[in-house]
Enzyme design. Sequence first.
Site, PDB file in Angstrom:
ATOM      1  N   GLU A 102      48.504  40.582  39.095  1.00 37.87           N
ATOM      2  CA  GLU A 102      48.335  40.230  40.509  1.00 37.87           C
ATOM      3  C   GLU A 102      48.524  38.733  40.718  1.00 37.87           C
ATOM      4  O   GLU A 102      48.163  37.936  39.851  1.00 37.87           O
ATOM      5  CB  GLU A 102      46.908  40.596  40.964  1.00 37.87           C
ATOM      6  CG  GLU A 102      46.807  41.907  41.700  1.00 37.87           C
ATOM      7  CD  GLU A 102      47.386  41.854  43.121  1.00 37.87           C
ATOM      8  OE1 GLU A 102      48.267  41.021  43.391  1.00 37.87           O
ATOM      9  OE2 GLU A 102      46.943  42.654  43.946  1.00 37.87           O
ATOM     10  N   ASP A 103      49.037  38.376  41.864  1.00 38.03           N
ATOM     11  CA  ASP A 103      49.125  36.948  42.176  1.00 38.03           C
ATOM     12  C   ASP A 103      47.752  36.388  42.531  1.00 38.03           C
ATOM     13  O   ASP A 103      47.415  35.280  42.131  1.00 38.03           O
ATOM     14  CB  ASP A 103      50.128  36.690  43.320  1.00 38.03           C
ATOM     15  CG  ASP A 103      49.870  37.560  44.538  1.00 38.03           C
ATOM     16  OD1 ASP A 103      49.235  38.623  44.380  1.00 38.03           O
ATOM     17  OD2 ASP A 103      50.298  37.192  45.643  1.00 38.03           O
ATOM     18  N   ASP A 106      41.245  38.298  45.642  1.00 39.92           N
ATOM     19  CA  ASP A 106      40.574  37.720  46.803  1.00 39.92           C
ATOM     20  C   ASP A 106      39.287  38.520  47.051  1.00 39.92           C
ATOM     21  O   ASP A 106      38.298  38.329  46.345  1.00 39.92           O
ATOM     22  CB  ASP A 106      41.577  37.794  47.969  1.00 39.92           C
ATOM     23  CG  ASP A 106      41.165  37.019  49.194  1.00 39.92           C
ATOM     24  OD1 ASP A 106      39.984  36.664  49.319  1.00 39.92           O
ATOM     25  OD2 ASP A 106      42.016  36.764  50.065  1.00 39.92           O
ATOM     26  N   PHE A 155      44.092  28.911  51.960  1.00 31.88           N
ATOM     27  CA  PHE A 155      45.248  29.772  52.230  1.00 31.88           C
ATOM     28  C   PHE A 155      46.428  29.207  51.459  1.00 31.88           C
ATOM     29  O   PHE A 155      46.912  28.117  51.745  1.00 31.88           O
ATOM     30  CB  PHE A 155      45.544  29.792  53.731  1.00 31.88           C
ATOM     31  CG  PHE A 155      46.436  30.934  54.143  1.00 31.88           C
ATOM     32  CD1 PHE A 155      45.997  31.885  55.052  1.00 31.88           C
ATOM     33  CD2 PHE A 155      47.716  31.086  53.604  1.00 31.88           C
ATOM     34  CE1 PHE A 155      46.810  32.945  55.414  1.00 31.88           C
ATOM     35  CE2 PHE A 155      48.524  32.145  53.962  1.00 31.88           C
ATOM     36  CZ  PHE A 155      48.077  33.070  54.876  1.00 31.88           C
ATOM     37  N   ARG A 168      57.621  32.762  49.953  1.00 34.27           N
ATOM     38  CA  ARG A 168      57.434  33.320  48.606  1.00 34.27           C
ATOM     39  C   ARG A 168      58.288  32.581  47.579  1.00 34.27           C
ATOM     40  O   ARG A 168      57.986  32.568  46.394  1.00 34.27           O
ATOM     41  CB  ARG A 168      57.821  34.809  48.583  1.00 34.27           C
ATOM     42  CG  ARG A 168      56.924  35.717  49.388  1.00 34.27           C
ATOM     43  CD  ARG A 168      57.208  37.162  49.044  1.00 34.27           C
ATOM     44  NE  ARG A 168      56.709  38.111  50.018  1.00 34.27           N
ATOM     45  CZ  ARG A 168      55.469  38.600  50.040  1.00 34.27           C
ATOM     46  NH1 ARG A 168      54.601  38.230  49.133  1.00 34.27           N
ATOM     47  NH2 ARG A 168      55.109  39.474  50.961  1.00 34.27           N
TER      48      ARG A 168
HETATM   49  C1  PRP Z   1      47.687  40.006  48.468  1.00 36.14           C
HETATM   50  C2  PRP Z   1      47.732  39.891  46.958  1.00 36.14           C
HETATM   51  C3  PRP Z   1      46.856  41.013  46.505  1.00 36.14           C
HETATM   52  C4  PRP Z   1      45.847  41.138  47.626  1.00 36.14           C
HETATM   53  C5  PRP Z   1      44.584  40.515  47.183  1.00 36.14           C
HETATM   54  O1  PRP Z   1      48.616  40.951  48.872  1.00 36.14           O
HETATM   55  O2  PRP Z   1      49.039  40.030  46.471  1.00 36.14           O
HETATM   56  O3  PRP Z   1      47.575  42.214  46.350  1.00 36.14           O
HETATM   57  O4  PRP Z   1      46.377  40.447  48.765  1.00 36.14           O
HETATM   58  O5  PRP Z   1      43.635  40.586  48.221  1.00 36.14           O
HETATM   59  P1  PRP Z   1      42.287  41.385  48.074  1.00 36.14           P
HETATM   60  O6  PRP Z   1      41.650  40.982  46.775  1.00 36.14           O
HETATM   61  O7  PRP Z   1      41.496  40.863  49.260  1.00 36.14           O
HETATM   62  O8  PRP Z   1      42.566  42.837  48.178  1.00 36.14           O
HETATM   63  P2  PRP Z   1      49.198  41.056  50.347  1.00 36.14           P
HETATM   64  O9  PRP Z   1      48.457  42.117  51.089  1.00 36.14           O
HETATM   65  O10 PRP Z   1      49.207  39.688  50.974  1.00 36.14           O
HETATM   66  O11 PRP Z   1      50.664  41.595  50.107  1.00 36.14           O
HETATM   67  P3  PRP Z   1      51.871  40.941  49.266  1.00 36.14           P
HETATM   68  O12 PRP Z   1      51.505  41.029  47.804  1.00 36.14           O
HETATM   69  O13 PRP Z   1      53.035  41.795  49.605  1.00 36.14           O
HETATM   70  O14 PRP Z   1      52.022  39.514  49.712  1.00 36.14           O
END
Ligand code: PRP
Length: 186
Positions: A102-103, A106, A155, A168
């Site tokens: 995961e990136d 959160d 952010f 991105r």
């Molecule tokens: C982001 C990130 C994780 C998630 C983490 O995805 O890549 O998948 O949010 O947040 P959390 O811990 O609150 O669940 P996003 O929904 O922004 O989609 P993306 O990866 O396509 O940018």
Amino acid sequence: MSTTSTNAALEVLFSHDQIARRVAEMGREIDRDYVGEKIVLVGVLKGAAIFLADLARSISVDNTFDFVAVSSYGKGSRTSGAVKLIKDLDNSIEGKNVIIVEDILDTGLTLNFLRGMFEQHQPKTLRIAALLDKPSRRVEKIDADYVGFTIPNQFVIGYGMDFAERYRNLQDICLMPPDAPELSAG
Ligand code: PRP
């Protein structure tokens, strides 16, 4: 303040060089933990795509990729906790060493959902690698086994992470200015 070459207005939180060094270290940690094993790296689209590409090339242990996608519920409605699978695994993970890549970790809603779903497939081992961790935002009790950087509630964009699908491609991880016109434009 250092700025990214891609967009001089953005403040750099982690430069491409800092990221590269940390990702290389994470790769070495994973190599040490999986000596003689095979790994399946499962990237969570789309944010983790660039991290996975670099992490995989920092790992010497035999590895394959898979990807999943979950609903990108708007940050406003995210508190509902409803995570929906949009794209499932292509291949079975039963009996495999799986690392979810995961990136950013959160609230933990996404990874908590994926961990529960993957556990049902009975992998041999299941771990999480997150480039960024925002522990102050956590709603679910979940931690990553490999963390690149721990950050406060900022952010961030770049290196795979977006704002409204943009940025991105930034090489650095940057801070989204709180007064950015894009943020008020919604
Ligand atoms: C982001 C990130 C994780 C998630 C983490 O995805 O890549 O998948 O949010 O947040 P959390 O811990 O609150 O669940 P996003 O929904 O922004 O989609 P993306 O990866 O396509 O940018």
